[in-house]
Design a protein around this motif. Structure first.
Motif, PDB file in Angstrom:
ATOM      1  N   VAL A   8       2.219   6.439  -5.437  1.00 43.11           N
ATOM      2  CA  VAL A   8       2.384   7.693  -6.171  1.00 43.11           C
ATOM      3  C   VAL A   8       2.434   7.439  -7.676  1.00 43.11           C
ATOM      4  O   VAL A   8       1.628   7.990  -8.442  1.00 43.11           O
ATOM      5  CB  VAL A   8       3.668   8.436  -5.713  1.00 43.11           C
ATOM      6  CG1 VAL A   8       3.822   9.739  -6.504  1.00 43.11           C
ATOM      7  CG2 VAL A   8       3.620   8.717  -4.230  1.00 43.11           C
ATOM      8  N   LYS A   9       3.350   6.595  -8.122  1.00 41.38           N
ATOM      9  CA  LYS A   9       3.561   6.419  -9.559  1.00 41.38           C
ATOM     10  C   LYS A   9       2.416   5.678 -10.233  1.00 41.38           C
ATOM     11  O   LYS A   9       1.933   6.094 -11.299  1.00 41.38           O
ATOM     12  CB  LYS A   9       4.889   5.697  -9.800  1.00 41.38           C
ATOM     13  CG  LYS A   9       6.109   6.514  -9.394  1.00 41.38           C
ATOM     14  CD  LYS A   9       7.402   5.783  -9.723  1.00 41.38           C
ATOM     15  CE  LYS A   9       8.616   6.615  -9.343  1.00 41.38           C
ATOM     16  NZ  LYS A   9       9.888   5.945  -9.673  1.00 41.38           N
ATOM     17  N   LEU A  10       1.986   4.559  -9.632  1.00 40.35           N
ATOM     18  CA  LEU A  10       0.884   3.812 -10.260  1.00 40.35           C
ATOM     19  C   LEU A  10      -0.425   4.603 -10.261  1.00 40.35           C
ATOM     20  O   LEU A  10      -1.142   4.608 -11.284  1.00 40.35           O
ATOM     21  CB  LEU A  10       0.707   2.457  -9.570  1.00 40.35           C
ATOM     22  CG  LEU A  10       1.768   1.400  -9.920  1.00 40.35           C
ATOM     23  CD1 LEU A  10       1.507   0.106  -9.168  1.00 40.35           C
ATOM     24  CD2 LEU A  10       1.787   1.135 -11.424  1.00 40.35           C
ATOM     25  N   PRO A  11      -0.804   5.284  -9.164  1.00 40.42           N
ATOM     26  CA  PRO A  11      -1.987   6.150  -9.267  1.00 40.42           C
ATOM     27  C   PRO A  11      -1.837   7.246 -10.312  1.00 40.42           C
ATOM     28  O   PRO A  11      -2.802   7.597 -10.999  1.00 40.42           O
ATOM     29  CB  PRO A  11      -2.107   6.733  -7.850  1.00 40.42           C
ATOM     30  CG  PRO A  11      -1.488   5.710  -6.968  1.00 40.42           C
ATOM     31  CD  PRO A  11      -0.341   5.157  -7.774  1.00 40.42           C
ATOM     32  N   ALA A  12      -0.627   7.797 -10.447  1.00 41.68           N
ATOM     33  CA  ALA A  12      -0.412   8.824 -11.467  1.00 41.68           C
ATOM     34  C   ALA A  12      -0.540   8.250 -12.870  1.00 41.68           C
ATOM     35  O   ALA A  12      -0.936   8.958 -13.809  1.00 41.68           O
ATOM     36  CB  ALA A  12       0.963   9.457 -11.280  1.00 41.68           C
ATOM     37  N   ALA A  23       5.573  -1.755 -14.899  1.00 40.83           N
ATOM     38  CA  ALA A  23       5.995  -1.008 -13.716  1.00 40.83           C
ATOM     39  C   ALA A  23       7.423  -1.354 -13.335  1.00 40.83           C
ATOM     40  O   ALA A  23       8.225  -0.471 -12.992  1.00 40.83           O
ATOM     41  CB  ALA A  23       5.038  -1.291 -12.553  1.00 40.83           C
ATOM     42  N   LEU A  24       7.786  -2.642 -13.404  1.00 39.35           N
ATOM     43  CA  LEU A  24       9.149  -3.043 -13.066  1.00 39.35           C
ATOM     44  C   LEU A  24      10.160  -2.470 -14.050  1.00 39.35           C
ATOM     45  O   LEU A  24      11.246  -2.013 -13.655  1.00 39.35           O
ATOM     46  CB  LEU A  24       9.252  -4.573 -13.047  1.00 39.35           C
ATOM     47  CG  LEU A  24       8.518  -5.291 -11.917  1.00 39.35           C
ATOM     48  CD1 LEU A  24       8.640  -6.793 -12.084  1.00 39.35           C
ATOM     49  CD2 LEU A  24       9.056  -4.861 -10.558  1.00 39.35           C
ATOM     50  N   LEU A  25       9.822  -2.484 -15.335  1.00 37.47           N
ATOM     51  CA  LEU A  25      10.747  -1.963 -16.325  1.00 37.47           C
ATOM     52  C   LEU A  25      10.921  -0.461 -16.168  1.00 37.47           C
ATOM     53  O   LEU A  25      12.038   0.064 -16.307  1.00 37.47           O
ATOM     54  CB  LEU A  25      10.257  -2.304 -17.727  1.00 37.47           C
ATOM     55  CG  LEU A  25      11.224  -2.039 -18.878  1.00 37.47           C
ATOM     56  CD1 LEU A  25      11.075  -3.120 -19.948  1.00 37.47           C
ATOM     57  CD2 LEU A  25      10.973  -0.676 -19.502  1.00 37.47           C
ATOM     58  N   ALA A  26       9.832   0.264 -15.870  1.00 36.99           N
ATOM     59  CA  ALA A  26       9.940   1.704 -15.684  1.00 36.99           C
ATOM     60  C   ALA A  26      10.743   2.056 -14.441  1.00 36.99           C
ATOM     61  O   ALA A  26      11.344   3.135 -14.365  1.00 36.99           O
ATOM     62  CB  ALA A  26       8.542   2.323 -15.591  1.00 36.99           C
ATOM     63  N   GLU A  27      10.789   1.140 -13.457  1.00 37.08           N
ATOM     64  CA  GLU A  27      11.500   1.404 -12.213  1.00 37.08           C
ATOM     65  C   GLU A  27      12.971   1.028 -12.281  1.00 37.08           C
ATOM     66  O   GLU A  27      13.784   1.563 -11.533  1.00 37.08           O
ATOM     67  CB  GLU A  27      10.847   0.612 -11.065  1.00 37.08           C
ATOM     68  CG  GLU A  27       9.609   1.261 -10.497  1.00 37.08           C
ATOM     69  CD  GLU A  27       9.948   2.517  -9.715  1.00 37.08           C
ATOM     70  OE1 GLU A  27      10.448   2.429  -8.588  1.00 37.08           O
ATOM     71  OE2 GLU A  27       9.733   3.616 -10.265  1.00 37.08           O
ATOM     72  N   ALA A  81      11.148  13.777   0.427  1.00 42.49           N
ATOM     73  CA  ALA A  81      11.512  14.639   1.552  1.00 42.49           C
ATOM     74  C   ALA A  81      10.987  14.092   2.874  1.00 42.49           C
ATOM     75  O   ALA A  81      11.555  14.366   3.938  1.00 42.49           O
ATOM     76  CB  ALA A  81      10.972  16.048   1.317  1.00 42.49           C
ATOM     77  N   PHE A  82       9.923  13.285   2.810  1.00 41.04           N
ATOM     78  CA  PHE A  82       9.374  12.651   4.008  1.00 41.04           C
ATOM     79  C   PHE A  82       9.836  11.201   4.136  1.00 41.04           C
ATOM     80  O   PHE A  82       9.183  10.389   4.790  1.00 41.04           O
ATOM     81  CB  PHE A  82       7.850  12.725   3.986  1.00 41.04           C
ATOM     82  CG  PHE A  82       7.299  14.101   4.192  1.00 41.04           C
ATOM     83  CD1 PHE A  82       7.108  14.597   5.470  1.00 41.04           C
ATOM     84  CD2 PHE A  82       7.001  14.913   3.110  1.00 41.04           C
ATOM     85  CE1 PHE A  82       6.602  15.874   5.672  1.00 41.04           C
ATOM     86  CE2 PHE A  82       6.496  16.189   3.300  1.00 41.04           C
ATOM     87  CZ  PHE A  82       6.305  16.681   4.583  1.00 41.04           C
ATOM     88  N   CYS A  83      10.949  10.904   3.469  1.00 41.86           N
ATOM     89  CA  CYS A  83      11.598   9.579   3.563  1.00 41.86           C
ATOM     90  C   CYS A  83      10.719   8.454   3.036  1.00 41.86           C
ATOM     91  O   CYS A  83      10.717   7.339   3.590  1.00 41.86           O
ATOM     92  CB  CYS A  83      12.029   9.285   5.004  1.00 41.86           C
ATOM     93  SG  CYS A  83      13.178  10.499   5.677  1.00 41.86           S
ATOM     94  N   ALA A  84       9.947   8.712   1.995  1.00 42.56           N
ATOM     95  CA  ALA A  84       9.123   7.659   1.401  1.00 42.56           C
ATOM     96  C   ALA A  84      10.016   6.643   0.710  1.00 42.56           C
ATOM     97  O   ALA A  84      10.967   7.002   0.005  1.00 42.56           O
ATOM     98  CB  ALA A  84       8.148   8.266   0.403  1.00 42.56           C
ATOM     99  N   SER A  85       9.727   5.381   0.897  1.00 38.76           N
ATOM    100  CA  SER A  85      10.529   4.320   0.290  1.00 38.76           C
ATOM    101  C   SER A  85      10.214   4.208  -1.199  1.00 38.76           C
ATOM    102  O   SER A  85       9.204   4.727  -1.697  1.00 38.76           O
ATOM    103  CB  SER A  85      10.244   2.986   0.980  1.00 38.76           C
ATOM    104  OG  SER A  85       8.900   2.588   0.749  1.00 38.76           O
ATOM    105  N   ARG A  86      11.067   3.498  -1.916  1.00 31.11           N
ATOM    106  CA  ARG A  86      10.866   3.298  -3.352  1.00 31.11           C
ATOM    107  C   ARG A  86       9.596   2.503  -3.628  1.00 31.11           C
ATOM    108  O   ARG A  86       8.867   2.788  -4.581  1.00 31.11           O
ATOM    109  CB  ARG A  86      12.083   2.581  -3.927  1.00 31.11           C
ATOM    110  CG  ARG A  86      12.115   2.527  -5.438  1.00 31.11           C
ATOM    111  CD  ARG A  86      13.443   1.976  -5.916  1.00 31.11           C
ATOM    112  NE  ARG A  86      13.498   1.951  -7.368  1.00 31.11           N
ATOM    113  CZ  ARG A  86      14.556   1.544  -8.055  1.00 31.11           C
ATOM    114  NH1 ARG A  86      15.645   1.143  -7.407  1.00 31.11           N
ATOM    115  NH2 ARG A  86      14.533   1.532  -9.376  1.00 31.11           N
ATOM    116  N   ARG A  87       9.351   1.514  -2.784  1.00 35.83           N
ATOM    117  CA  ARG A  87       8.128   0.724  -2.939  1.00 35.83           C
ATOM    118  C   ARG A  87       6.897   1.574  -2.707  1.00 35.83           C
ATOM    119  O   ARG A  87       5.903   1.468  -3.436  1.00 35.83           O
ATOM    120  CB  ARG A  87       8.162  -0.450  -1.951  1.00 35.83           C
ATOM    121  CG  ARG A  87       6.926  -1.319  -1.986  1.00 35.83           C
ATOM    122  CD  ARG A  87       7.030  -2.421  -0.953  1.00 35.83           C
ATOM    123  NE  ARG A  87       5.829  -3.243  -0.930  1.00 35.83           N
ATOM    124  CZ  ARG A  87       5.614  -4.221  -0.064  1.00 35.83           C
ATOM    125  NH1 ARG A  87       6.548  -4.531   0.830  1.00 35.83           N
ATOM    126  NH2 ARG A  87       4.498  -4.912  -0.117  1.00 35.83           N
TER     127      ARG A  87
END
Length: 266
Positions: A177-181, A90-94, A165-171
């Protein structure tokens, strides 16, 4: 109410019956080949002899220490390797910078045969359980590491844009979002890791051990006790199958939206 056994593909029997039928056919062919070609016991034991070795081993309690040692090594290394794979993947992909510096190194390590590292690991971590755990962790790490990276990177860009668009942070995007996907890819790597964990544990026990199913098989080969060797292999198959089925069930429970989407398509 329609019978649930006939809903898919016209199946008339419960699902567990089919592999049992296949197992019965394999055992019948095994026994038939021994009788037809007069294969001696020192080349291929009869299924009954393997079953007797299993029953005697469980009755006397001699098998339990070996099963416990292999399970402890495999589970410990599996948890360690898979945990590191998910976090680092996850860290490398980010991080583009982390990917540029580290991804080629990880690819080189992935291409390296892990069995060749066994003697080095024994020198570094000793002849006890620690060396087997490290070897199992290395074997389990790379498939899940690659799957995690690919899953995170395949996150729907439109979904990410909607969250931003709703100001979601990177964390927030990574954790929610990304890990569930990427959960489907992660669980695919976890299922692969189950069998690899047993392989790593057995290889480590072949190199140096005083307990474990790998040690049992290796010691039985010295005395040419093929029934005991086949019994050890059968136990490894049962453990691997049980772990794979458990992980598949967890996959369906955790990544439940994949099943719902599949049901809608059907």
């Amino acid at each position: 109410m329609p019978d649930t056994r006939t809903r898919r593909g016209g199946a008339l029997l419960p699902a567990p019956v089919y592999p049992l039928i296949s197992l019965a056919v394999i055992l019948g062919l095994w026994q038939g080949a021994i009788a037809l070609f007069a294969i001696p016991d020192y080349l291929l034991p009869r299924p009954a002899a393997v079953f007797d070795a299993l029953v005697q081993g469980f009755a006397t309690g001699s098998l339990w220490p070996h099963i416990g040692a292999t399970l402890a090594e495999a589970v410990s290394g599996y948890v360690l390797g898979c945990g590191l794979a998910i976090v680092l993947g996850a860290l490398l992909a980010e991080s583009r910078t982390f990917e540029r510096f580290c991804y080629p190194v990880f690819l080189g390590l992935q291409a390296m045969p892990k069995v060749a590292l066994g003697p080095i690991i024994l020198v570094w971590f000793g002849f006890g359980m620690a060396s087997k755990v490290v070897l199992v962790a290395l074997v389990c790490f790379f498939p899940l590491f690659v799957n995690t990276i690919n899953g995170v990177k395949r996150t729907d860009p439109e979904l990410l844009d909607a969250c931003r668009a709703f100001c979601a942070s990177r964390r927030y995007l990574l954790l929610h979002v990304k890990l569930p996907a990427a959960a489907g890819d992660i669980f695919s790597g976890l299922q692969i890791g189950v069998s690899l964990a047993l392989i790593g544990a057995v290889v480590g026990e072949f190199l140096s051990a005083q307990r474990g199913l790998g040690y049992l098989i290796a010691s039985a080969s010295v005395s040419m006790s093929l029934a005991t060797m086949f019994a050890g292999v059968a136990l490894l198959a049962v453990i691997g199958l049980s772990g794979s089925l458990l992980m598949r069930r967890l996959h369906r429970r955790v990544v439940f939206w994949e099943g719902a989407a599949r049901g809608e398509r059907e």
